[in-house]
Design an enzyme around this catalytic site. Structure first.
Site, PDB file in Angstrom:
ATOM      1  CE  LYS A  13      -1.884  -0.999   4.065  1.00  0.00           C
ATOM      2  NZ  LYS A  13      -1.246  -2.269   4.323  1.00  0.00           N
ATOM      3  NE  ARG A  88      -4.218  -1.216   9.782  1.00  0.00           N
ATOM      4  CZ  ARG A  88      -3.384  -0.490   9.056  1.00  0.00           C
ATOM      5  NH1 ARG A  88      -3.433   0.633   8.976  1.00  0.00           N
ATOM      6  NH2 ARG A  88      -2.177  -1.392   9.041  1.00  0.00           N
ATOM      7  NE  ARG A 127       7.842  -2.718   6.037  1.00  0.00           N
ATOM      8  CZ  ARG A 127       6.576  -2.693   6.135  1.00  0.00           C
ATOM      9  NH1 ARG A 127       6.137  -2.139   5.495  1.00  0.00           N
ATOM     10  NH2 ARG A 127       5.977  -3.222   7.229  1.00  0.00           N
ATOM     11  NE  ARG A 160       6.555  -0.839   9.985  1.00  0.00           N
ATOM     12  CZ  ARG A 160       5.469  -0.560   9.370  1.00  0.00           C
ATOM     13  NH1 ARG A 160       5.697   0.136   8.241  1.00  0.00           N
ATOM     14  NH2 ARG A 160       4.161  -1.093   9.716  1.00  0.00           N
ATOM     15  NE  ARG A 171       1.933  -5.125  11.060  1.00  0.00           N
ATOM     16  CZ  ARG A 171       3.003  -4.873  10.285  1.00  0.00           C
ATOM     17  NH1 ARG A 171       4.311  -5.343  10.642  1.00  0.00           N
ATOM     18  NH2 ARG A 171       2.887  -3.951   9.328  1.00  0.00           N
TER      19      ARG A 171
HETATM   20  P1  AP5 Z   1       5.085  -1.666   1.756  1.00  0.00           P
HETATM   21  O1  AP5 Z   1       4.509  -0.704   0.662  1.00  0.00           O
HETATM   22  O2  AP5 Z   1       5.662  -1.044   2.818  1.00  0.00           O
HETATM   23  O3  AP5 Z   1       3.524  -2.101   2.588  1.00  0.00           O
HETATM   24  P2  AP5 Z   1       2.470  -1.809   3.104  1.00  0.00           P
HETATM   25  O4  AP5 Z   1       1.201  -2.278   2.617  1.00  0.00           O
HETATM   26  O5  AP5 Z   1       2.526  -0.065   3.186  1.00  0.00           O
HETATM   27  O6  AP5 Z   1       2.813  -2.498   4.475  1.00  0.00           O
HETATM   28  P3  AP5 Z   1       2.761  -1.855   6.005  1.00  0.00           P
HETATM   29  O7  AP5 Z   1       3.421  -2.924   6.828  1.00  0.00           O
HETATM   30  O8  AP5 Z   1       3.079  -0.375   6.052  1.00  0.00           O
HETATM   31  O9  AP5 Z   1       1.082  -2.033   6.208  1.00  0.00           O
HETATM   32  P4  AP5 Z   1       0.401  -1.868   7.597  1.00  0.00           P
HETATM   33  O10 AP5 Z   1      -0.956  -1.641   6.937  1.00  0.00           O
HETATM   34  O11 AP5 Z   1       0.733  -3.065   8.382  1.00  0.00           O
HETATM   35  O12 AP5 Z   1       1.146  -0.990   8.341  1.00  0.00           O
HETATM   36  P5  AP5 Z   1       0.890   0.849   8.832  1.00  0.00           P
HETATM   37  O13 AP5 Z   1       2.235   1.471   8.792  1.00  0.00           O
HETATM   38  O14 AP5 Z   1      -0.142   0.924   8.107  1.00  0.00           O
HETATM   39  O15 AP5 Z   1       5.605  -2.707   1.131  1.00  0.00           O
HETATM   40  C1  AP5 Z   1       6.269  -4.078   2.033  1.00  0.00           C
HETATM   41  C2  AP5 Z   1       7.489  -4.539   1.571  1.00  0.00           C
HETATM   42  O16 AP5 Z   1       7.516  -5.074   0.312  1.00  0.00           O
HETATM   43  C3  AP5 Z   1       8.655  -3.376   1.250  1.00  0.00           C
HETATM   44  O17 AP5 Z   1       9.813  -3.703   1.802  1.00  0.00           O
HETATM   45  C4  AP5 Z   1       8.498  -2.929  -0.170  1.00  0.00           C
HETATM   46  O18 AP5 Z   1       9.654  -2.626  -0.648  1.00  0.00           O
HETATM   47  C5  AP5 Z   1       7.921  -4.453  -0.651  1.00  0.00           C
HETATM   48  N1  AP5 Z   1       7.420  -4.508  -1.737  1.00  0.00           N
HETATM   49  C6  AP5 Z   1       6.125  -3.762  -1.967  1.00  0.00           C
HETATM   50  N2  AP5 Z   1       5.669  -3.929  -3.101  1.00  0.00           N
HETATM   51  C7  AP5 Z   1       6.318  -5.064  -3.850  1.00  0.00           C
HETATM   52  C8  AP5 Z   1       6.128  -5.645  -4.800  1.00  0.00           C
HETATM   53  N3  AP5 Z   1       4.919  -5.660  -5.893  1.00  0.00           N
HETATM   54  N4  AP5 Z   1       7.064  -6.806  -5.058  1.00  0.00           N
HETATM   55  C9  AP5 Z   1       8.004  -7.132  -4.287  1.00  0.00           C
HETATM   56  N5  AP5 Z   1       8.327  -6.337  -3.007  1.00  0.00           N
HETATM   57  C10 AP5 Z   1       7.405  -5.584  -3.001  1.00  0.00           C
HETATM   58  O19 AP5 Z   1       0.614   0.460  10.298  1.00  0.00           O
HETATM   59  C11 AP5 Z   1       1.158   0.143  11.356  1.00  0.00           C
HETATM   60  C12 AP5 Z   1       0.360  -0.071  12.562  1.00  0.00           C
HETATM   61  O20 AP5 Z   1       0.118   1.199  12.881  1.00  0.00           O
HETATM   62  C13 AP5 Z   1      -0.715  -0.926  12.455  1.00  0.00           C
HETATM   63  O21 AP5 Z   1      -0.451  -2.309  12.858  1.00  0.00           O
HETATM   64  C14 AP5 Z   1      -1.591  -0.385  13.737  1.00  0.00           C
HETATM   65  O22 AP5 Z   1      -1.193  -0.811  14.805  1.00  0.00           O
HETATM   66  C15 AP5 Z   1      -1.446   1.103  13.602  1.00  0.00           C
HETATM   67  N6  AP5 Z   1      -2.273   1.738  12.628  1.00  0.00           N
HETATM   68  C16 AP5 Z   1      -2.059   2.337  11.380  1.00  0.00           C
HETATM   69  N7  AP5 Z   1      -3.260   2.709  10.691  1.00  0.00           N
HETATM   70  C17 AP5 Z   1      -4.312   2.471  11.665  1.00  0.00           C
HETATM   71  C18 AP5 Z   1      -5.603   2.414  11.644  1.00  0.00           C
HETATM   72  N8  AP5 Z   1      -6.471   3.157  10.638  1.00  0.00           N
HETATM   73  N9  AP5 Z   1      -6.398   2.049  12.436  1.00  0.00           N
HETATM   74  C19 AP5 Z   1      -5.807   1.462  13.671  1.00  0.00           C
HETATM   75  N10 AP5 Z   1      -4.471   1.282  14.064  1.00  0.00           N
HETATM   76  C20 AP5 Z   1      -3.823   1.818  12.703  1.00  0.00           C
HETATM   77 MG    MG Z   2       2.750   1.132   4.864  1.00  0.00          MG
END
Ligand code: AP5
Ligand code: MG
Length: 214
Positions: A13, A88, A127, A160, A171
């Site tokens: 994402k 979410r 990552r 991370r 997660r």
């Molecule tokens: P990346 O683009 O980083 O993936 P992502 O979907 O953004 O993954 P996140 O871990 O950031 O998602 P998340 O939803 O768990 O975390 P968030 O920060 O939102 O890609 C992942 C890896 O793969 C990278 O190394 C990239 O280079 C590689 N990659 C990407 N595309 C690729 C491809 N096509 N092929 C190969 N490799 C690829 O949230 C973190 C925490 O915050 C949550 O767990 C929660 O506790 C809290 N939080 C955030 N938002 C909320 C909310 N709305 N409500 C409640 N809690 C929340």
């Molecule tokens: Mg992300």
């Protein structure tokens, strides 16, 4: 253009949202990034959020909804925005809907980046995130020019805390229970677009821009 990015943790994402924001010149709003910036700055919000994030749990809706509803009403959001990691939960989606419909607006696209769980665990282990600017890399799929050093700002890269294998599994479970129902929610509204997230980053981007148009 108001866009929501859906998908499991690690589906890509953030990777895609950054590119879309650049192409369409709209702000990229990532709730995960907002929480990580608050943790780094030691704010009250950051302290509260960290206790949930470190366990792989969602931060409670009441700490997230007002923050996003305020953010999308800022001046730079007039032409649209891309939300990454929000909503979410169903209550989060409903609170966004209510805030938007009160001003006669609605989300245009909910893009679901689909990646099976087994690919996710592999992606998260590789990552690396920059401690300085938050940029994201991957040891294999998106390596930096110099190992362990951010290409953009020169700061150090880390795994991370929530990317350790046992937290990733947690997660994923939380995603299936609380976030996946949003796919049905947006499908019923007729704005859901599904994209195969197992393709290369460039191919996924082409698929998304094909949906959004030039
Ligand atoms: P990346 O683009 O980083 O993936 P992502 O979907 O953004 O993954 P996140 O871990 O950031 O998602 P998340 O939803 O768990 O975390 P968030 O920060 O939102 O890609 C992942 C890896 O793969 C990278 O190394 C990239 O280079 C590689 N990659 C990407 N595309 C690729 C491809 N096509 N092929 C190969 N490799 C690829 O949230 C973190 C925490 O915050 C949550 O767990 C929660 O506790 C809290 N939080 C955030 N938002 C909320 C909310 N709305 N409500 C409640 N809690 C929340
Ligand atoms: Mg992300």
């Amino acid at each position: 253009m108001k866009i929501i990015m859906l998908g499991a943790p690690g589906a890509g994402k953030g990777t895609q949202a950054k590119k879309i924001a650049e192409k369409y010149q709209i702000p990229h709003i990532s709730t995960g990034d907002i929480f990580r910036a608050n943790i780094k700055d030691g704010t009250e919000l950051g302290k509260k959020a960290k206790t949930y994030m470190d366990q792989g749990l969602l931060v409670p809706d009441e700490l997230v909804c007002d923050l996003v509803v305020d953010r999308v009403q800022k001046d730079d959001c007039k032409k649209g925005y891309i939300l990454d990691g929000f909503p979410r939960t169903i209550p989060q989606a409903e609170s966004l809907d209510a805030a938007l419909s009160a001003i006669g607006e609605a989300v245009d696209y909910a893009i679901d980046v689909e990646v099976p769980d087994e690919n996710i665990v592999n992606r998260m282990g590789g990552r690396r995130a920059c401690v300085g600017c938050g940029a994201t890399y991957h040891l294999v799929y998106a390596p930096t020019k110099k190992e362990g050093i951010c290409d953009t700002c020169g700061a150090e890269l880390i795994l991370r805390d929530d990317d350790k294998p046992q937290t990733v599994q947690k997660r994923l479970n939380v995603y299936h229970e609380q976030t996946q129902p949003l796919i049905d929610f947006y499908s019923k509204k007729g704005i859901l677009k599904e994209v195969d997230g197992t393709m290369s980053m460039e191919e996924v981007f082409q698929a998304i821009t094909g949906i959004l148009g030039a």
